[in-house]
Design a protein around this motif. Structure first.
Motif, PDB file in Angstrom:
ATOM      1  N   LYS A  62       1.037  -1.140  -0.001  1.00  0.00           N
ATOM      2  CA  LYS A  62      -0.042  -0.100   0.067  1.00  0.00           C
ATOM      3  C   LYS A  62       0.900   1.263  -0.226  1.00  0.00           C
ATOM      4  N   LEU A  63       1.784   1.193   0.926  1.00  0.00           N
ATOM      5  CA  LEU A  63       2.937   2.342   0.642  1.00  0.00           C
ATOM      6  C   LEU A  63       3.532   2.512  -0.585  1.00  0.00           C
ATOM      7  N   LEU A  64       3.947   1.608  -1.102  1.00  0.00           N
ATOM      8  CA  LEU A  64       4.392   1.722  -2.376  1.00  0.00           C
ATOM      9  C   LEU A  64       3.440   2.100  -3.579  1.00  0.00           C
ATOM     10  N   ASN A  65       2.216   1.751  -3.170  1.00  0.00           N
ATOM     11  CA  ASN A  65       1.371   2.188  -4.281  1.00  0.00           C
ATOM     12  C   ASN A  65       0.781   3.887  -4.164  1.00  0.00           C
ATOM     13  N   GLU A  66       1.049   4.278  -2.814  1.00  0.00           N
ATOM     14  CA  GLU A  66       0.346   5.484  -2.592  1.00  0.00           C
ATOM     15  C   GLU A  66       1.246   6.613  -1.991  1.00  0.00           C
ATOM     16  N   ILE A  67       2.552   6.274  -2.001  1.00  0.00           N
ATOM     17  CA  ILE A  67       3.728   7.134  -1.446  1.00  0.00           C
ATOM     18  C   ILE A  67       3.595   8.333  -2.514  1.00  0.00           C
ATOM     19  N   PRO A  68       3.820   9.621  -1.852  1.00  0.00           N
ATOM     20  CA  PRO A  68       3.714  10.757  -2.625  1.00  0.00           C
ATOM     21  C   PRO A  68       4.665  10.649  -3.902  1.00  0.00           C
ATOM     22  N   GLU A  69       4.330  11.526  -4.881  1.00  0.00           N
ATOM     23  CA  GLU A  69       4.812  11.543  -6.225  1.00  0.00           C
ATOM     24  C   GLU A  69       6.346  11.994  -6.055  1.00  0.00           C
ATOM     25  N   HIS A  70       6.788  12.701  -5.227  1.00  0.00           N
ATOM     26  CA  HIS A  70       8.187  13.136  -5.080  1.00  0.00           C
ATOM     27  C   HIS A  70       9.117  12.249  -4.723  1.00  0.00           C
ATOM     28  N   PHE A  71       8.770  11.207  -4.289  1.00  0.00           N
ATOM     29  CA  PHE A  71       9.538  10.166  -3.585  1.00  0.00           C
ATOM     30  C   PHE A  71       9.884   9.225  -4.561  1.00  0.00           C
ATOM     31  N   VAL A  72      11.236   8.891  -4.703  1.00  0.00           N
ATOM     32  CA  VAL A  72      11.734   7.754  -5.554  1.00  0.00           C
ATOM     33  C   VAL A  72      11.800   6.539  -4.417  1.00  0.00           C
ATOM     34  N   THR A  73      11.450   5.504  -4.847  1.00  0.00           N
ATOM     35  CA  THR A  73      11.563   4.261  -4.081  1.00  0.00           C
ATOM     36  C   THR A  73      12.511   3.249  -4.582  1.00  0.00           C
ATOM     37  N   ALA A  74      13.359   2.490  -3.773  1.00  0.00           N
ATOM     38  CA  ALA A  74      13.796   1.504  -4.034  1.00  0.00           C
ATOM     39  C   ALA A  74      13.354   0.217  -3.139  1.00  0.00           C
ATOM     40  N   ARG A  87      23.980  -3.488  -1.927  1.00  0.00           N
ATOM     41  CA  ARG A  87      24.705  -2.473  -2.489  1.00  0.00           C
ATOM     42  C   ARG A  87      23.905  -2.494  -4.251  1.00  0.00           C
ATOM     43  N   ARG A  88      24.264  -3.549  -4.488  1.00  0.00           N
ATOM     44  CA  ARG A  88      24.111  -3.595  -6.124  1.00  0.00           C
ATOM     45  C   ARG A  88      22.409  -3.803  -6.310  1.00  0.00           C
ATOM     46  N   ALA A  89      21.900  -4.275  -5.371  1.00  0.00           N
ATOM     47  CA  ALA A  89      20.196  -4.276  -5.389  1.00  0.00           C
ATOM     48  C   ALA A  89      19.665  -3.020  -5.350  1.00  0.00           C
ATOM     49  N   VAL A  90      20.041  -2.191  -4.497  1.00  0.00           N
ATOM     50  CA  VAL A  90      19.498  -0.897  -4.244  1.00  0.00           C
ATOM     51  C   VAL A  90      20.093  -0.045  -5.689  1.00  0.00           C
ATOM     52  N   ALA A  91      21.348  -0.172  -6.032  1.00  0.00           N
ATOM     53  CA  ALA A  91      21.825   0.759  -7.135  1.00  0.00           C
ATOM     54  C   ALA A  91      20.761   0.240  -8.412  1.00  0.00           C
ATOM     55  N   SER A  92      20.486  -0.887  -8.482  1.00  0.00           N
ATOM     56  CA  SER A  92      19.722  -1.463  -9.701  1.00  0.00           C
ATOM     57  C   SER A  92      18.300  -0.582  -9.517  1.00  0.00           C
ATOM     58  N   GLU A  93      17.820  -0.640  -8.414  1.00  0.00           N
ATOM     59  CA  GLU A  93      16.503   0.013  -7.995  1.00  0.00           C
ATOM     60  C   GLU A  93      16.499   1.424  -8.314  1.00  0.00           C
ATOM     61  N   LEU A  94      17.907   2.082  -8.224  1.00  0.00           N
ATOM     62  CA  LEU A  94      17.448   3.550  -8.261  1.00  0.00           C
ATOM     63  C   LEU A  94      18.236   3.823  -9.592  1.00  0.00           C
ATOM     64  N   GLY A  95      18.363   2.756 -10.422  1.00  0.00           N
ATOM     65  CA  GLY A  95      18.453   3.132 -12.138  1.00  0.00           C
ATOM     66  C   GLY A  95      19.870   3.260 -12.418  1.00  0.00           C
ATOM     67  N   VAL A  96      20.913   2.932 -11.382  1.00  0.00           N
ATOM     68  CA  VAL A  96      22.285   2.965 -11.477  1.00  0.00           C
ATOM     69  C   VAL A  96      22.484   1.810 -12.847  1.00  0.00           C
ATOM     70  N   LYS A  97      23.221   2.481 -13.983  1.00  0.00           N
ATOM     71  CA  LYS A  97      23.296   1.299 -14.912  1.00  0.00           C
ATOM     72  C   LYS A  97      24.698   0.512 -14.972  1.00  0.00           C
ATOM     73  N   GLN A  98      24.548  -0.784 -15.110  1.00  0.00           N
ATOM     74  CA  GLN A  98      25.859  -1.867 -14.979  1.00  0.00           C
ATOM     75  C   GLN A  98      26.179  -1.902 -13.615  1.00  0.00           C
ATOM     76  N   ALA A  99      25.271  -1.868 -12.636  1.00  0.00           N
ATOM     77  CA  ALA A  99      25.530  -1.997 -11.319  1.00  0.00           C
ATOM     78  C   ALA A  99      26.013  -3.193 -10.912  1.00  0.00           C
ATOM     79  N   GLN A 100      25.814  -4.521 -11.727  1.00  0.00           N
ATOM     80  CA  GLN A 100      26.227  -5.613 -11.278  1.00  0.00           C
ATOM     81  C   GLN A 100      27.737  -6.033 -11.642  1.00  0.00           C
ATOM     82  N   ARG A 101      28.459  -4.889 -12.494  1.00  0.00           N
ATOM     83  CA  ARG A 101      29.569  -5.236 -13.257  1.00  0.00           C
ATOM     84  C   ARG A 101      30.513  -4.385 -12.502  1.00  0.00           C
TER      85      ARG A 101
END
Length: 301
Positions: A62-74, A87-101
């Motif tokens: 419910k929090l993920l669905n209704e969190i205010p728009e200015h929040f970016v969630t990982a 760290r790599r999972a968080v980076a991927s969630e935040l859109g960091v490219k090639q986080a696994q490499r």
């Protein structure tokens, strides 16, 4: 299944967390209000703790669905990860490219750069972990270090932990005193009362399309509360089995007998002494009746 039998459009008591069935009972409404208030402060850790089956994952969704728009969630649903994996999972969630490499040092740099970039665009970043009691010790410490990233006025990353009580036991130790002191908001989910169980059951039946007479009476809901200990997941399991039993008998009404049989077949459900006696007496009566019929048949032969 019993859908057509009871005039339902969907199963009302599945175990999969489904926000369409969400009911704002007091413990969940309070927890959700604490989460939103804490997120607005922009600091530290936020913790929601509850026993197995009290609705933490549903609240998380419910929090993920209704969190205010200015929040970016990982969102990390399975945090049984070592520090590097976390760290790599968080980076991927935040859109960091090639986080696994990339190397760990470069990864940390990229995460900080990404957090700063989001902050400059007016975003707040929140890391949400479900089942946080499963975090290894080293990962808990890595999580604390994540929150060291900050500007002069605001943390660059907030952390929300949804966990079972085992997390509190771990945080109570001297080893995690620094992390414990950073938890600025905390909420303990409690089991439902009998009135809340009644509201919960009727709500789910209504959402599932039921339009008939009340199946779960107030008296039956009081017994259901005792059998389930007020735990939503156990309520779902017991109600599902009760509906199946009634369907199997061709009945459109539920009784205490259905609850007793459902509880007896469910791990962790409470079956009181009189309920156990009722089951045994019913079984004995069935056996006696069968025996008498057999004797009568043999006598006629």
């Amino acid at each position: 299944m019993y859908l057509y039998h009871f005039g339902l459009t969907q199963l009302p008591f599945t175990l999969t967390p489904n926000t369409s069935f969400y009911l704002g009972l007091k413990p969940h409404t309070e927890a959700f209000a604490v989460l939103l208030t804490a997120l607005k402060t922009g600091e530290g850790f936020i913790k929601v703790v509850g026993e197995v089956g009290t609705g933490k994952t549903l609240l998380c969704r419910k929090l993920l669905n209704e969190i205010p728009e200015h929040f970016v969630t990982a969102y990390i649903p399975n945090p049984y990860l070592n520090p590097d994996e976390l760290r790599r999972a968080v980076a991927s969630e935040l859109g960091v490219k090639q986080a696994q490499r990339m190397s760990s040092q470069l990864l940390n740099q990229r995460i900080q750069e990404r957090l700063l970039a989001l902050h400059q665009k007016g975003h707040s970043v929140v890391l949400i972990l479900d089942e946080a009691q499963a975090l290894p010790e080293e990962s808990l410490e890595a999580l604390r270090l994540f929150t060291n990233l900050e500007t002069e006025s605001r943390k660059l990353l907030q952390v929300v932990l949804f966990a079972q009580p085992e997390l509190d036991q771990r945080l109570a130790t001297q080893q995690f005193r620094q992390l414990r002191q950073r938890i600025t908001f905390s909420y303990q989910l409690r089991p439902m009362t009998s009135l809340e169980v009644e509201q919960y059951v009727q709500h789910r039946m209504q959402i599932a399309g039921y339009k008939g007479e009340q199946l779960f009476t107030r008296s039956l809901c009081k017994k259901l509360t005792k059998a389930s200990k007020g735990i939503p997941r156990l309520v779902n399991v017991l109600c599902h089995k009760m509906l199946m039993l009634a369907y199997g008998e061709g009945r459109h009404q539920l009784s205490a007998k259905h609850l007793v049989l459902a509880a007896k077949d469910t791990e962790d459900a409470h079956v009181s002494g009189w309920q156990k006696l009722g089951v045994y007496l019913s079984a004995a009566l069935i056996l006696l009746t069968t025996t008498l019929i057999s004797w009568q048949f043999l006598g006629e032969v």
